[in-house]
Design an enzyme around this catalytic site. Structure first.
Site, PDB file in Angstrom:
ATOM      1  N   LYS A  61      -2.225  12.277  15.359  1.00  0.00           N
ATOM      2  CA  LYS A  61      -2.598  10.868  15.327  1.00  0.00           C
ATOM      3  C   LYS A  61      -1.879  10.173  14.173  1.00  0.00           C
ATOM      4  O   LYS A  61      -1.262   9.136  14.339  1.00  0.00           O
ATOM      5  CB  LYS A  61      -4.116  10.792  15.167  1.00  0.00           C
ATOM      6  CG  LYS A  61      -4.706   9.423  15.210  1.00  0.00           C
ATOM      7  CD  LYS A  61      -6.225   9.537  15.286  1.00  0.00           C
ATOM      8  CE  LYS A  61      -6.906   8.234  14.966  1.00  0.00           C
ATOM      9  NZ  LYS A  61      -8.369   8.338  15.038  1.00  0.00           N
TER      10      LYS A  61
ATOM     11  N   GLU B 190      -0.160  20.593   8.047  1.00  0.00           N
ATOM     12  CA  GLU B 190       0.110  21.738   8.918  1.00  0.00           C
ATOM     13  C   GLU B 190       1.056  21.339  10.049  1.00  0.00           C
ATOM     14  O   GLU B 190       2.043  22.027  10.332  1.00  0.00           O
ATOM     15  CB  GLU B 190      -1.206  22.260   9.536  1.00  0.00           C
ATOM     16  CG  GLU B 190      -2.164  22.906   8.561  1.00  0.00           C
ATOM     17  CD  GLU B 190      -3.124  21.912   7.912  1.00  0.00           C
ATOM     18  OE1 GLU B 190      -2.823  20.687   7.904  1.00  0.00           O
ATOM     19  OE2 GLU B 190      -4.168  22.357   7.400  1.00  0.00           O
TER      20      GLU B 190
ATOM     21  N   GLY C 141     -10.252  12.167  16.385  1.00  0.00           N
ATOM     22  CA  GLY C 141      -9.497  13.378  16.710  1.00  0.00           C
ATOM     23  C   GLY C 141     -10.257  14.313  17.646  1.00  0.00           C
ATOM     24  O   GLY C 141      -9.728  14.766  18.664  1.00  0.00           O
ATOM     25  N   ARG C 142     -11.513  14.608  17.312  1.00  0.00           N
ATOM     26  CA  ARG C 142     -12.258  15.587  18.109  1.00  0.00           C
ATOM     27  C   ARG C 142     -12.783  15.000  19.415  1.00  0.00           C
ATOM     28  O   ARG C 142     -13.449  15.694  20.177  1.00  0.00           O
ATOM     29  CB  ARG C 142     -13.384  16.190  17.271  1.00  0.00           C
ATOM     30  CG  ARG C 142     -14.351  15.182  16.685  1.00  0.00           C
ATOM     31  CD  ARG C 142     -15.235  15.850  15.635  1.00  0.00           C
ATOM     32  NE  ARG C 142     -16.052  14.885  14.915  1.00  0.00           N
ATOM     33  CZ  ARG C 142     -15.668  14.192  13.857  1.00  0.00           C
ATOM     34  NH1 ARG C 142     -14.434  14.323  13.395  1.00  0.00           N
ATOM     35  NH2 ARG C 142     -16.500  13.369  13.241  1.00  0.00           N
TER      36      ARG C 142
ATOM     37  N   GLU D  72     -18.158  19.177  12.909  1.00  0.00           N
ATOM     38  CA  GLU D  72     -17.482  18.133  12.138  1.00  0.00           C
ATOM     39  C   GLU D  72     -18.247  16.815  12.297  1.00  0.00           C
ATOM     40  O   GLU D  72     -18.270  15.982  11.405  1.00  0.00           O
ATOM     41  CB  GLU D  72     -16.027  17.981  12.595  1.00  0.00           C
ATOM     42  CG  GLU D  72     -15.126  17.450  11.497  1.00  0.00           C
ATOM     43  CD  GLU D  72     -13.644  17.530  11.829  1.00  0.00           C
ATOM     44  OE1 GLU D  72     -13.244  17.101  12.924  1.00  0.00           O
ATOM     45  OE2 GLU D  72     -12.874  17.994  10.976  1.00  0.00           O
TER      46      GLU D  72
ATOM     47  N   HIS E 249     -22.418  43.011  24.455  1.00  0.00           N
ATOM     48  CA  HIS E 249     -22.153  44.325  23.857  1.00  0.00           C
ATOM     49  C   HIS E 249     -21.901  44.207  22.361  1.00  0.00           C
ATOM     50  O   HIS E 249     -21.391  45.139  21.755  1.00  0.00           O
ATOM     51  CB  HIS E 249     -20.968  44.984  24.559  1.00  0.00           C
ATOM     52  CG  HIS E 249     -21.268  45.271  25.995  1.00  0.00           C
ATOM     53  ND1 HIS E 249     -21.657  46.516  26.445  1.00  0.00           N
ATOM     54  CD2 HIS E 249     -21.303  44.445  27.069  1.00  0.00           C
ATOM     55  CE1 HIS E 249     -21.891  46.450  27.749  1.00  0.00           C
ATOM     56  NE2 HIS E 249     -21.684  45.194  28.154  1.00  0.00           N
TER      57      HIS E 249
ATOM     58  N   LYS F 218      -8.254  19.421   0.968  1.00  0.00           N
ATOM     59  CA  LYS F 218      -6.871  18.970   1.200  1.00  0.00           C
ATOM     60  C   LYS F 218      -6.251  18.498  -0.111  1.00  0.00           C
ATOM     61  O   LYS F 218      -5.115  18.823  -0.438  1.00  0.00           O
ATOM     62  CB  LYS F 218      -6.862  17.773   2.156  1.00  0.00           C
ATOM     63  CG  LYS F 218      -6.796  18.083   3.606  1.00  0.00           C
ATOM     64  CD  LYS F 218      -6.414  16.781   4.339  1.00  0.00           C
ATOM     65  CE  LYS F 218      -7.158  16.647   5.637  1.00  0.00           C
ATOM     66  NZ  LYS F 218      -7.013  15.341   6.264  1.00  0.00           N
TER      67      LYS F 218
HETATM   68  C1  G6Q Z   1     -11.062  15.307  14.119  1.00  0.00           C
HETATM   69  C2  G6Q Z   1     -10.402  15.227  12.841  1.00  0.00           C
HETATM   70  C3  G6Q Z   1      -9.290  16.230  12.637  1.00  0.00           C
HETATM   71  C4  G6Q Z   1      -7.913  15.773  13.111  1.00  0.00           C
HETATM   72  C5  G6Q Z   1      -6.860  16.689  12.494  1.00  0.00           C
HETATM   73  C6  G6Q Z   1      -5.454  16.358  12.934  1.00  0.00           C
HETATM   74  O1  G6Q Z   1     -11.930  14.567  14.486  1.00  0.00           O
HETATM   75  O2  G6Q Z   1     -10.023  13.934  12.624  1.00  0.00           O
HETATM   76  O3  G6Q Z   1      -9.557  17.485  13.189  1.00  0.00           O
HETATM   77  O4  G6Q Z   1      -7.842  15.779  14.502  1.00  0.00           O
HETATM   78  O5  G6Q Z   1      -6.957  16.647  11.108  1.00  0.00           O
HETATM   79  O6  G6Q Z   1      -5.116  15.067  12.561  1.00  0.00           O
HETATM   80  P1  G6Q Z   1      -3.818  14.393  13.104  1.00  0.00           P
HETATM   81  O7  G6Q Z   1      -3.937  14.252  14.581  1.00  0.00           O
HETATM   82  O8  G6Q Z   1      -3.714  13.063  12.412  1.00  0.00           O
HETATM   83  O9  G6Q Z   1      -2.662  15.304  12.768  1.00  0.00           O
END
Ligand code: G6Q
Length: 545
Positions: free
Chosen positions: A209, A215, A271-272, A357, A388, A508
């Site tokens: 986003k 990462e 994001g989620r 989250e 199991h 972070k």
């Molecule tokens: C989810 C969070 C988080 C996000 C990641 C990746 O709700 O906001 O998990 O999706 O940190 O972020 P970017 O899409 O900005 O790389």
């Protein structure tokens, strides 16, 4: 709408606390004995899903009180506010409109006076055209060869949804394409994902986003180096082998990706909550635009149900309220999600982010400490594997762990007796958890006196059972929306913001400070506690610095 009193002082909360004293110890054996129709009565159908919630430690009065709790929390107003584009993510000043991602063409949902539905459909159409080109072989790589491998690079919400959906809908996927997912900053993730791939046939989708996530950008840069190394170093190759899913066009373009191959989304998609936005590009590439639209239709059916059904017949509301009931009144710390469906093997991991989250908060919307426990730890593994290993603790341990069982009536690939054995196991586990086996029953089987207590199952361990006819794109959409809205319900009751995630920031920031301390030639200046400082020294020493 602001509830007048703090949660635990509200009438419905106090009534629930008193009620819990009365019914908390009632055994499911009694509840079922008193009401032979309970199993059928306490069930519900919505959006192609069937929920049996009868094996919960709750009476009709419990549900009535829980519904009152939701009403007193202003859940109805909050649902309307979300669906009408109000900025209910107050700590980030954003609307929360994942529901707009699956709104039908022609619906009108406004953010800041602007209808967002046409943009959503415009992006879906661009995604579909791109997918048709890649899947049909019309999209050529730098050397003129078609794409055979698709590698999604993203993390958190830009990874967990795509991985889960790819695995869940693999049955519907284009088998001539290979899909890989890279998320971890650990270089092994990337190295293993590409070790057998030919760069000339590989398309990377950088899903981020913000297009700034450490990462993802590290992996994207490594991917670009790998590609250029493999294709002779011509930077023009990047445009043929990279697509982006992002809201940040400037950064996408600076990376070398042609913005014609960038698929956008909006700040009102968390994001989620984004697997049904352009973040689902890898999903659409795998299953095709038609199946992707069917998945959106499943989401939409559950959205409609959540928005319109009365709370006492509302699947996400009931599941959310039951989570509150166990977490706050029975002090359950965790909730297990147990899909009896191998294709849903990543579903618990996906749900962990969605639930934890969202609900891992300890202050209310007004910034005051919450007065009760909030989000539970969600976890799980597909059945029958879990039976199991950790089911022992659920059956005979000292902790109460409510379970959600998920299964499908028909197998996608019927193989002999497998599916009957699978379903029988799920049904048996829910039955065993609820009803257990008494000491008298154990002894009546002739079990030696000393062994008998070890073989007792106390029972009274609650569960929901969610059934659908088959795992289809549509049922997956409905299932994800079910949990999204259950989370919303819990957040509304607790009066917390389930749409921010400030808790990920501190680590972070500290990592950004430690990176140069690990990488620099000279020893870092003091500035950490003695444990962290000594671990940094040791890490530097181990890597030979
Ligand atoms: C989810 C969070 C988080 C996000 C990641 C990746 O709700 O906001 O998990 O999706 O940190 O972020 P970017 O899409 O900005 O790389």
């Amino acid at each position: 709408m602001k509830p007048a009193l703090p949660l635990t002082r509200r009438e419905s909360w106090r009534a629930l606390a008193a009620h819990h004293k009365k019914v908390g110890k009632l055994h499911l054996r009694e509840l079922f004995a008193q009401d032979p129709g309970r199993g059928e009565r306490m069930s519900l159908e919505a959006a192609g899903l069937f929920l049996d919630y009868s094996k919960n430690r709750a009476t009709d009065e419990t549900f009535a009180l829980l519904v009152r709790l939701a009403e007193e929390a202003g859940l109805r107003g909050r649902i309307d506010a979300m669906f009408s584009g109000e900025k209910i993510n107050s700590t980030e000043g954003r609307a929360v409109l994942h529901a707009a991602l699956r709104a039908p063409q022609g619906a009108v949902i406004k953010v800041d006076g602007q209808d967002v539905v046409p943009e959503v459909h415009a992006v879906l159409e661009r995604m579909a055209a791109f997918c048709a080109a890649v899947r049909g072989g019309g999209w050529k790589g730098h050397t003129g060869r078609p794409v055979k491998n698709i590698v999604n690079i993203g993390i958190g919400g830009s990874d967990l949804g795509p991985v889960m959906a790819y695995e869940a809908l693999r049955h519907y996927s284009e088998r001539s394409l290979r899909f890989r997912f890279v998320s971890n900053v650990d270089g092994i993730d990337f190295a293993e994902a590409v070790h057998d791939l030919d760069p000339a046939e590989t398309l990377f989708i950088v899903s981020s986003k913000t297009f700034t996530t450490l990462e993802t950008m590290t992996n994207a840069e490594t991917a670009r180096d790998w590609l250029l190394r493999g294709l002779g170093g011509d930077r023009a190759a990047v445009a043929r082998h990279f697509a982006a899913v992002s809201t940040n066009a400037a950064k996408v373009s600076a990376f070398g990706i042609d913005t014609a191959n960038m698929f956008g989304f909006w700040d009102w998609v968390g994001g989620r909550y984004s697997m049904d936005s352009a973040i689902g590009l890898s999903t659409m590439l795998a299953i095709g635009p038609e199946n992707f639209r069917a998945m959106l239709a499943g989401f939409r059916r559950m959205d409609e149900h959540f928005r319109t059904a009365p709370f006492d017949r509302n699947m996400p509301v009931l599941m959310g309220l039951l989570a509150v009931w166990y977490g706050d009144f029975f002090e359950a710390q965790t909730l297990a999600v147990l899909p009896y469906e191998q294709y849903l093997k990543r579903f618990p991991a996906y749900l962990q982010q969605l639930t934890m989250e969202s609900l891992g908060k300890s202050v209310t919307l007004a910034g005051k400490p919450v007065a009760c426990d909030t989000g539970a730890v969600y976890w799980g593994e597909p059945g029958t594997n879990g039976q199991h290993s950790f089911y022992q603790l659920i059956h005979q341990g000292t902790r109460l762990i409510p379970c959600d069982f998920i299964a499908f009536g028909r197998a996608l690939t019927p193989l002999g007796r497998h599916h009957d054995l699978l379903l029988a196991n799920m049904l048996a586990q829910a039955e065993a958890l609820a009803f257990g086996k008494t000491l008298a029953e154990v002894k009546a089987e002739g079990t030696p006196e000393g062994l008998a207590p070890h073989r007792v199952f106390a029972g009274n361990r609650p569960s929901n059972t969610i059934l659908a006819e088959r795992l289809t794109p549509e049922t997956l959409g409905a299932l994800v929306a079910l949990y999204e809205h259950s989370v919303f319900t819990q957040g509304a009751v607790w009066d917390i913001n389930p749409f921010d995630q400030w808790g990920v920031e501190l680590g972070k920031a500290l990592a950004a400070r430690i990176i140069p301390e690990l990488e620099s030639a000279s020893a870092p200046a003091p500035g950490h506690d003695s444990s962290t400082a000594s671990l940094i020294r040791r890490c530097r020493h181990m890597k030979g610095a």
